[in-house]
Design an enzyme around this catalytic site. Structure first.
Site, PDB file in Angstrom:
ATOM      1  NE  ARG A  39      -4.354  -1.418   1.892  1.00 54.64           N
ATOM      2  CZ  ARG A  39      -5.179  -1.817   2.597  1.00 54.64           C
ATOM      3  NH1 ARG A  39      -4.827  -1.894   4.119  1.00 54.64           N
ATOM      4  NH2 ARG A  39      -6.427  -2.417   2.252  1.00 54.64           N
ATOM      5  CE  LYS A 207     -16.118 -12.740  12.111  1.00 56.31           C
ATOM      6  NZ  LYS A 207     -16.203 -11.298  12.493  1.00 56.31           N
ATOM      7  N   GLY A 365      -6.583  -6.711   1.209  1.00 57.50           N
ATOM      8  CA  GLY A 365      -5.279  -6.395   1.721  1.00 57.50           C
ATOM      9  C   GLY A 365      -4.737  -7.945   1.894  1.00 57.50           C
ATOM     10  N   GLY A 389     -12.124  -4.604   1.593  1.00 58.13           N
ATOM     11  CA  GLY A 389     -13.701  -4.234   2.054  1.00 58.13           C
ATOM     12  C   GLY A 389     -14.235  -3.212   0.981  1.00 58.13           C
TER      13      GLY A 389
HETATM   14  C1  3PG Z   1      -8.109  -2.088   5.025  1.00 55.08           C
HETATM   15  O1  3PG Z   1      -7.196  -2.338   5.774  1.00 55.08           O
HETATM   16  O2  3PG Z   1      -9.167  -2.922   4.585  1.00 55.08           O
HETATM   17  C2  3PG Z   1      -8.426  -0.449   5.081  1.00 55.08           C
HETATM   18  O3  3PG Z   1      -7.443   0.247   5.225  1.00 55.08           O
HETATM   19  C3  3PG Z   1      -9.702   0.093   5.819  1.00 55.08           C
HETATM   20  O4  3PG Z   1      -9.467  -0.409   6.956  1.00 55.08           O
HETATM   21  P1  3PG Z   1     -10.665  -0.463   8.215  1.00 55.08           P
HETATM   22  O5  3PG Z   1     -11.080  -1.882   7.780  1.00 55.08           O
HETATM   23  O6  3PG Z   1      -9.899  -0.574   9.520  1.00 55.08           O
HETATM   24  O7  3PG Z   1     -11.608   0.566   8.235  1.00 55.08           O
END
Ligand code: 3PG
Ligand code: MG
Length: 408
Positions: A39, A207, A365, A389
């Site tokens: 990232r 999950k 990620g 996400g």
């Molecule tokens: C992630 O790692 O998916 C993003 O940086 C968002 O982080 P978060 O899920 O803690 O909001």
């Protein structure tokens, strides 16, 4: 309305202007060092472009999920150190977000330099449900840029969060879309609007409940849905198989049965593993054996055994599905890839993607980190997304607050 591009900001001219960039620098750490800098590398091009054009570049980002107060283990300091190693422009660091340290660092920041502000989630207003609180933080962040400031959202991995630095701030400063966000959206658009068939989606991770909406949304669109990872056991249990002590979400059994029925009507094959690596315990050196899905409780550890990876026959079948596809989207590891003994399913799938002639997208990620941790060359994939996400929510058809705020 479409979002203003970084190109349009650069053509307005940024020389001497303070430009606040929201980046997603949420990277895994171990012993105070960055273990996967994907990232960071994905975020640097926009920061360097602005720096080269003479901007004073302020960067705001989060790390982990601290609960609205400073905690040393979530400091961005190791991230700043890695950025310094990778960046062509000088990288400075502030010890707070909008306080003394940040203000004096901004005052001293020269054209062409980058300043990383401390973890924005150390401030409870960042993630507050109260719009007025978020607005107040957004105003403070905007104030750091002084006269003629601008805001660039390049934090693709966080655009699904309605947070102060992601969404609210766009109404405080002239706001632009960063190149990383633009390129990620382009890929996801291709997946949702013009995926070449056969289109195969591979979902893993622990999950099912995290993936319900995306499964529902993809069933009518994909030709095959391959399921691996911990979530597989909820599917196997829904089909009546014993799963030993494996991870299961009993609350989701009915929903999963519904998916299995819907899949038949929607002409989308749900492909489940036919064999599983069952282990004595959740440990890297746990005894383990490969069992067919209809006999998972018949091994050495009986009904206490835990499924930690898909088995070799399943991995081969998944690889064959990938080989026959024209488009593949993959989110979520097939097993506990961090432990060598349970990484083979994930590695076999990654290998199949690199061998495939399909347009392949790795989302998330964790999957992206898995691919790199297992030693695969990133160039073997069509696209490795920085968003987990965020890409799933896009594919679910949800509105992403960080994108909406830019007027896209
Ligand atoms: C992630 O790692 O998916 C993003 O940086 C968002 O982080 P978060 O899920 O803690 O909001
Ligand atoms: Mg995450």
């Amino acid at each position: 309305m479409t979002a203003k591009t970084l190109e349009s900001l650069l053509s307005e001219g940024v020389q001497g202007r303070a430009v606040l960039v929201r980046s997603d620098l949420n990277v895994p750490l171990a012993d105070g060092a960055v273990t996967d800098d994907g990232r960071i590398r994905a975020s640097l091009p926009v920061l360097e472009k602005l720096a080269r054009s003479g901007a004073r570049v302020l960067v705001t980002a989060h790390l982990g999920r601290p609960k609205g107060e400073p905690v040393p283990e979530f400091s961005l300091s190791p991230v700043a150190a890695r950025m310094q190693e990778l960046s062509s422009a000088p990288v400075k660091r502030a010890e707070d977000l909008t306080g003394e340290s940040a203000r004096s660092a901004v005052a001293e920041l020269a054209e062409g330099e980058i300043l990383l502000l401390e973890n924005v989630r150390f401030d409870p207003r960042e993630t507050s449900k109260d719009a007025a609180e978020r607005g107040a933080l957004a105003q403070e962040l905007a104030a750091l840029t002084g006269q003629s400031g601008a805001y660039v959202n390049d934090a693709f991995g966080a655009v699904h969060r309605a947070h102060a630095s992601v969404a609210d701030i766009a109404s405080q400063l002239p706001a632009y879309q960063g190149d990383l966000v633009a390129s990620e959206l382009q890929v996801l658009k291709r997946l949702t609007e013009s995926a070449e068939r056969p289109y195969t989606v591979v979902l893993g991770g622990s999950k099912v409940s995290d993936k319900l909406a995306v499964i529902e949304n993809l069933l009518p669109k994909a030709d095959a849905l391959l399921i691996g990872g911990g979530m597989v056991f909820t599917f196997l249990k829904a089909q009546g198989y014993g799963i030993g002590g494996s991870l299961v979400e009993n609350d989701e059994l009915e929903t999963v049965k519904g998916f299995l029925e819907q899949a038949q009507q929607k002409d989308c094959r749900i492909v489940l593993p036919t064999d599983v690596v069952m282990a004595a315990s959740f440990a890297a050196n746990a005894e383990h054996e490969i069992l067919p899905v209809d006999s998972l409780e018949t091994g050495a550890h009986g009904a206490d055994a835990l499924g930690l990876d898909i088995g070799p026959a399943s991995a081969e079948a998944f690889a064959a599905e990938v080989a026959a596809s024209r488009t593949v989207f993959w989110n979520g590891p097939m097993g506990v890839f961090e432990m060598e003994a349970f990484s083979k399913g994930t590695a076999a799938l990654a290998e199949a993607l690199t061998q495939s002639e399909a347009f392949t997208v790795v989302g998330g990620g964790d999957s992206a980190a898995a691919v790199r941790a297992l030693g695969f060359d990133e160039s073997g994939f069509g696209h490795i997304s920085t968003g987990g996400g965020a890409s799933l929510e896009y594919l679910e058809g949800k509105t992403l607050p960080g994108i909406q705020a830019l007027g896209a």
